[in-house]
Design an enzyme around this catalytic site. Structure first.
Site, PDB file in Angstrom:
ATOM      1  CG  ASP A 164      -2.963   3.690  -2.418  1.00  0.00           C
ATOM      2  OD1 ASP A 164      -3.831   2.864  -2.055  1.00  0.00           O
ATOM      3  OD2 ASP A 164      -2.465   4.538  -1.654  1.00  0.00           O
ATOM      4  CG  ASN A 208      -4.749  10.786  -6.598  1.00  0.00           C
ATOM      5  OD1 ASN A 208      -4.252  10.997  -7.706  1.00  0.00           O
ATOM      6  ND2 ASN A 208      -5.316   9.644  -6.275  1.00  0.00           N
ATOM      7  CG  ASP A 232      -1.905   1.160   1.198  1.00  0.00           C
ATOM      8  OD1 ASP A 232      -3.042   0.935   0.738  1.00  0.00           O
ATOM      9  OD2 ASP A 232      -1.526   2.274   1.621  1.00  0.00           O
ATOM     10  CG  ASP A 278      -4.401   7.757 -13.274  1.00  0.00           C
ATOM     11  OD1 ASP A 278      -4.697   7.265 -12.169  1.00  0.00           O
ATOM     12  OD2 ASP A 278      -5.251   8.126 -14.111  1.00  0.00           O
TER      13      ASP A 278
END
Length: 427
Positions: free
Chosen positions: A346, A311, A303, A320
């Site tokens: 993620d 973001n 993670d 992305d």
């Protein structure tokens, strides 16, 4: 033969050896030489008639095969008398009719081949299988000694996918195939003169390979060159009017099936891969778990740390790109046979054949790769990775990738709780 000199027809008498004894004026003028004393087969030769008539025979002039008489021969006094009338126009018409009949027969045969090819194309599920069908069908359609199919790969390189190319040891694979791809049309070469006009290199290759003729046709998908097929002949070959339409029909059918095969491949790939990173997806992990012995495998659940801030501050497009770069780094630092997948958001999952100690080393290597600087990110937005590792606890645990992922996920939360950007192992 004074009584027949005025007739507008040939009349001449033969002895027992088929030598001309007498001939009327019309025949002398028609044949163009003095026929007396000449053997018949020095003057006339039998040619095929398109009519089934046993009472008459077509005979052409040896000097000019297009000038023809229709003759009747009657036995007489140890010899025979031959009468004939001009039939050059009839013979020419008959030749055209025979050509048309032959073309019709060939067309019917080729149409049947196209129908059979359509059925065979329908069964092809791979590009190699489709290429094999096309190579065999094309060779049958043209009665060629050899045939070859070449397709463009995703890297843009043209490679032979079926058949044999007699030029391949002498010239690049694209020697023949490049011409129709560039010209976007069927290329037919009959003999050395034709080859020289196309390319001296082609002519040289034909001489060295013992090829007298070839025909090549491009395959196009949505206006883009997708490949080519070619048939090679080691005997003189003149292509009829149907040769080009047949090649275009075969190429068109093959291109349509090729489009379907590639679409199916893309759909299957999309179903098993993540759209953003092109890594295997969650469904692919499930398939892996069903097909793989996990008794000696480890699962690493990853993670990302700091991803939400990227973001929020820089937008999803940059986010992305982070995911894609993480995917590339993970793949670059895994061993052959290990698998990395994007699990969602993620989160990434790695399945590797490694015992506990080796799995920790792999995870640490991956963590360091992920935390390295990203050129497109400011230093104030670092990326790290919290990782959890799980190994099978026993036979009941070894067969389920889901159980290993859940346990690795729990271990990952332990790493998060300890401050993140570190590795923790499940108990």
């Amino acid at each position: 033969m004074p009584d027949v000199d005025a007739l507008p027809a040939a009349v001449f008498q033969l002895d027992a050896d088929d030598r001309v004894i007498e001939a009327n004026g019309w025949f002398r003028r028609w044949i163009g030489v003095d026929p007396v004393g000449r053997v018949l087969d020095e003057l006339l030769v039998v040619v095929p008639d398109f009519l089934d008539d046993t009472n008459t025979v077509l005979m052409a002039s040896v000097a000019d095969p297009e000038r023809v008489l229709i003759v009747v021969r009657e036995p007489q006094d140890q010899g025979s008398v031959v009468t004939g009338i001009e039939a050059s126009d009839r013979y020419a018409s008959g030749k055209r009719l025979r050509r048309l009949h032959g073309l019709a027969d060939r067309t019917q045969t080729r149409l049947q081949l196209i129908m059979d090819a359509s059925i065979a194309f329908a069964t092809a599920t791979t590009e190699e299988g489709l290429s094999q069908v096309l190579a065999i069908t094309a060779a049958q359609a043209y009665q060629a000694e050899e045939s070859a199919v070449a397709l463009f790969g995703e890297d843009g390189v043209l490679r032979r996918t079926a058949g044999t190319n007699p030029f391949q040891d002498l010239t690049p694979e694209s020697l023949v195939s490049a011409a129709p791809v560039q010209l976007r049309q069927v290329v037919k070469v009959s003999g050395e003169a034709d080859a020289e006009r196309l390319s001296p290199l082609v002519a040289s290759a034909m001489r060295h390979a013992g090829v007298d003729a070839f025909i090549a046709a491009p395959l196009h998908l949505d206006g883009t060159a997708a490949g080519v097929f070619a048939c090679f002949f080691r005997h003189p070959r003149v292509f009829d009017d149907e040769a080009t339409p047949l090649a275009e029909a075969l190429a068109g059918q093959a291109a349509q099936k090729l489009a379907a095969v590639r679409l199916q491949r893309r759909l299957e790939h999309a179903a098993m891969h993540d759209e953003t990173t092109d890594l295997p997806n969650r469904r692919s992990l499930e398939e892996l778990g069903a097909l793989t012995d996990l008794s000696h495998a480890s699962v690493i659940f990853i993670d990302l740390d700091g991803f939400k801030a990227v973001n929020d501050r820089l937008g999803h497009e940059v986010g992305d790109e982070v995911l894609r770069e993480v995917g590339r780094r993970l793949q670059a630092n895994l061993r052959e046979g290990d698998v990395v997948a994007r699990y969602g958001g993620d989160e990434f999952v790695v399945v590797c054949t490694a015992e506990a100690g080796a799995a920790v080393e792999i995870a640490e290597r991956l963590r360091r790769a992920v935390e390295a600087a990203y050129e497109f990110l400011p230093e104030s937005l670092p990326i790290g990775a919290s990782m959890g590792i799980a190994h099978p606890n026993g036979p009941s645990d070894a067969g389920s990738v889901d159980q290993l992922i859940r346990r690795a996920d729990q271990a990952m939360y332990l790493a998060k709780a300890r401050g993140g950007n570190q590795v923790a192992s499940a108990g």
